[in-house]
Design a protein around this motif. Structure first.
Motif, PDB file in Angstrom:
ATOM      1  N   LYS A 199     -25.713   6.046 -58.432  1.00  0.00           N
ATOM      2  CA  LYS A 199     -26.270   5.069 -57.495  1.00  0.00           C
ATOM      3  C   LYS A 199     -26.365   3.701 -58.152  1.00  0.00           C
ATOM      4  N   GLY A 200     -26.712   3.691 -59.433  1.00  0.00           N
ATOM      5  CA  GLY A 200     -26.778   2.428 -60.165  1.00  0.00           C
ATOM      6  C   GLY A 200     -25.432   1.731 -60.214  1.00  0.00           C
ATOM      7  N   LEU A 201     -24.357   2.509 -60.397  1.00  0.00           N
ATOM      8  CA  LEU A 201     -23.003   1.942 -60.410  1.00  0.00           C
ATOM      9  C   LEU A 201     -22.649   1.355 -59.047  1.00  0.00           C
ATOM     10  N   CYS A 202     -23.020   2.063 -57.988  1.00  0.00           N
ATOM     11  CA  CYS A 202     -22.701   1.587 -56.629  1.00  0.00           C
ATOM     12  C   CYS A 202     -23.447   0.296 -56.300  1.00  0.00           C
ATOM     13  N   GLU A 203     -24.736   0.254 -56.632  1.00  0.00           N
ATOM     14  CA  GLU A 203     -25.514  -0.952 -56.366  1.00  0.00           C
ATOM     15  C   GLU A 203     -25.007  -2.116 -57.210  1.00  0.00           C
ATOM     16  N   SER A 204     -24.573  -1.824 -58.431  1.00  0.00           N
ATOM     17  CA  SER A 204     -23.999  -2.872 -59.289  1.00  0.00           C
ATOM     18  C   SER A 204     -22.691  -3.384 -58.711  1.00  0.00           C
ATOM     19  N   TRP A 205     -21.942  -2.499 -58.066  1.00  0.00           N
ATOM     20  CA  TRP A 205     -20.683  -2.905 -57.421  1.00  0.00           C
ATOM     21  C   TRP A 205     -20.966  -3.997 -56.391  1.00  0.00           C
ATOM     22  N   TYR A 206     -22.040  -3.827 -55.605  1.00  0.00           N
ATOM     23  CA  TYR A 206     -22.348  -4.830 -54.588  1.00  0.00           C
ATOM     24  C   TYR A 206     -22.667  -6.179 -55.225  1.00  0.00           C
ATOM     25  N   VAL A 207     -23.456  -6.164 -56.292  1.00  0.00           N
ATOM     26  CA  VAL A 207     -23.816  -7.416 -56.952  1.00  0.00           C
ATOM     27  C   VAL A 207     -22.571  -8.097 -57.512  1.00  0.00           C
ATOM     28  N   SER A 208     -21.672  -7.301 -58.085  1.00  0.00           N
ATOM     29  CA  SER A 208     -20.437  -7.855 -58.657  1.00  0.00           C
ATOM     30  C   SER A 208     -19.491  -8.370 -57.576  1.00  0.00           C
ATOM     31  N   ASN A 209     -19.640  -7.863 -56.369  1.00  0.00           N
ATOM     32  CA  ASN A 209     -18.780  -8.266 -55.248  1.00  0.00           C
ATOM     33  C   ASN A 209     -19.599  -8.975 -54.164  1.00  0.00           C
ATOM     34  N   TYR A 210     -20.638  -9.671 -54.611  1.00  0.00           N
ATOM     35  CA  TYR A 210     -21.566 -10.352 -53.714  1.00  0.00           C
ATOM     36  C   TYR A 210     -20.853 -11.471 -52.958  1.00  0.00           C
ATOM     37  N   SER A 211     -20.813 -11.346 -51.632  1.00  0.00           N
ATOM     38  CA  SER A 211     -20.145 -12.353 -50.811  1.00  0.00           C
ATOM     39  C   SER A 211     -20.619 -12.221 -49.373  1.00  0.00           C
ATOM     40  N   LEU A 212     -20.435 -13.283 -48.603  1.00  0.00           N
ATOM     41  CA  LEU A 212     -20.803 -13.256 -47.190  1.00  0.00           C
ATOM     42  C   LEU A 212     -19.972 -12.219 -46.444  1.00  0.00           C
ATOM     43  N   ARG A 213     -18.707 -12.084 -46.855  1.00  0.00           N
ATOM     44  CA  ARG A 213     -17.830 -11.092 -46.222  1.00  0.00           C
ATOM     45  C   ARG A 213     -18.387  -9.683 -46.387  1.00  0.00           C
ATOM     46  N   ASN A 214     -18.767  -9.312 -47.614  1.00  0.00           N
ATOM     47  CA  ASN A 214     -19.292  -7.968 -47.844  1.00  0.00           C
ATOM     48  C   ASN A 214     -20.663  -7.780 -47.214  1.00  0.00           C
ATOM     49  N   TYR A 215     -21.427  -8.846 -47.104  1.00  0.00           N
ATOM     50  CA  TYR A 215     -22.725  -8.804 -46.421  1.00  0.00           C
ATOM     51  C   TYR A 215     -22.536  -8.332 -44.980  1.00  0.00           C
ATOM     52  N   PHE A 216     -21.633  -8.975 -44.265  1.00  0.00           N
ATOM     53  CA  PHE A 216     -21.385  -8.600 -42.869  1.00  0.00           C
ATOM     54  C   PHE A 216     -20.631  -7.281 -42.762  1.00  0.00           C
ATOM     55  N   LEU A 217     -19.759  -7.010 -43.701  1.00  0.00           N
ATOM     56  CA  LEU A 217     -19.007  -5.752 -43.683  1.00  0.00           C
ATOM     57  C   LEU A 217     -19.954  -4.564 -43.834  1.00  0.00           C
ATOM     58  N   LEU A 218     -20.931  -4.680 -44.723  1.00  0.00           N
ATOM     59  CA  LEU A 218     -21.867  -3.584 -44.928  1.00  0.00           C
ATOM     60  C   LEU A 218     -22.862  -3.449 -43.773  1.00  0.00           C
ATOM     61  N   ILE A 219     -23.152  -4.541 -43.076  1.00  0.00           N
ATOM     62  CA  ILE A 219     -23.939  -4.429 -41.846  1.00  0.00           C
ATOM     63  C   ILE A 219     -23.168  -3.599 -40.826  1.00  0.00           C
ATOM     64  N   PHE A 220     -21.880  -3.886 -40.686  1.00  0.00           N
ATOM     65  CA  PHE A 220     -21.047  -3.140 -39.757  1.00  0.00           C
ATOM     66  C   PHE A 220     -20.976  -1.655 -40.142  1.00  0.00           C
TER      67      PHE A 220
END
Length: 221
Positions: free
Chosen positions: A166-187
């Motif tokens: 889980k730590g690796l997955c959450e770190s993935w989001y921080v490393s790929n932090y962007s408006l695109r991924n923000y909306f993609l993960l909402i979807f």
């Protein structure tokens, strides 16, 4: 992202107010007659904040059984609490956490100090760079975590298998932090509500592959 956090949480709080009132009335007349549950969670910069939830467990639950870790058919869960947890409605008061700035709509799921302490140190340092989220890649992958944690050895399995991944997955989001991924993960969050067995999240680029112990449990293709 903060602009959208305020916009979405403010709109949701107003729109869901009548629904919240119904939940509040039910909680007042059932279980232990308590509406809200407040718990310390690790936020941005490693600082603790008070997380808001609808009450789903007995008031002394943290000192019983598996403590901060909730398992399938946990006897500490109140009757109406099972419904609230299954539907994730118990998490909705965190819209207030988002509105005041403790959290974001999307981000690493805020952990209790106990659970956060077993994350790898590299993950802890990375995760606390951003606001924690109401939803996020960790929440999506482990949306059925309580079902995964059943049988004997739940705490050890969480500490040694789930927490590191889980730590690796959450770190993935921080490393790929962007408006695109923000909306993609909402979807993707909304999509998984309607299609719980979906594998759509595994299409995300460079998402860490789960260890063999989790392959089947997290519906990895």
């Amino acid at each position: 992202m903060r602009f959208f956090d305020i916009l979405f949480s403010g709109f949701a709080i107003c729109a869901l107010s009548p629904f919240f009132l119904i939940i509040i009335i039910i909680l007042l007349i059932t279980g232990e007659h308590k509406v809200f549950y407040f718990q310390d969670r690790v936020g941005k910069g490693g600082e603790l904040f008070r997380l808001f939830k609808f009450t789903t467990m007995t008031s002394n639950s943290m000192n019983m059984g598996t403590g901060a870790i909730t398992v399938k058919d946990d006897p500490r869960i109140l009757p109406f609490g099972f419904f609230l947890r299954k539907t994730k409605i118990n998490e909705l008061p965190q819209l207030l956490n988002i509105f005041v700035g403790h959290m974001s709509v999307i981000g690493p799921r805020p952990q209790t100090p106990r659970c956060f302490s077993v994350f790898p140190i590299e993950s802890r340092n990375t995760i606390t760079q951003v606001r924690p989220g109401l939803s996020g890649i960790g929440s999506i992958i482990f949306r059925s975590e309580e079902d995964i944690l059943q049988g004997s050895g739940q705490i050890e399995f969480y500490d040694n298998v789930i927490a590191p991944y889980k730590g690796l997955c959450e770190s993935w989001y921080v490393s790929n932090y962007s408006l695109r991924n923000y909306f993609l993960l909402i979807f993707i969050t909304v999509w998984t509500v309607f299609f719980p067995r979906t594998q759509i999240m595994w299409r995300l680029k460079d998402l860490p592959i789960p260890p063999k112990e989790l392959i089947d449990l997290v519906n990895y293709p």
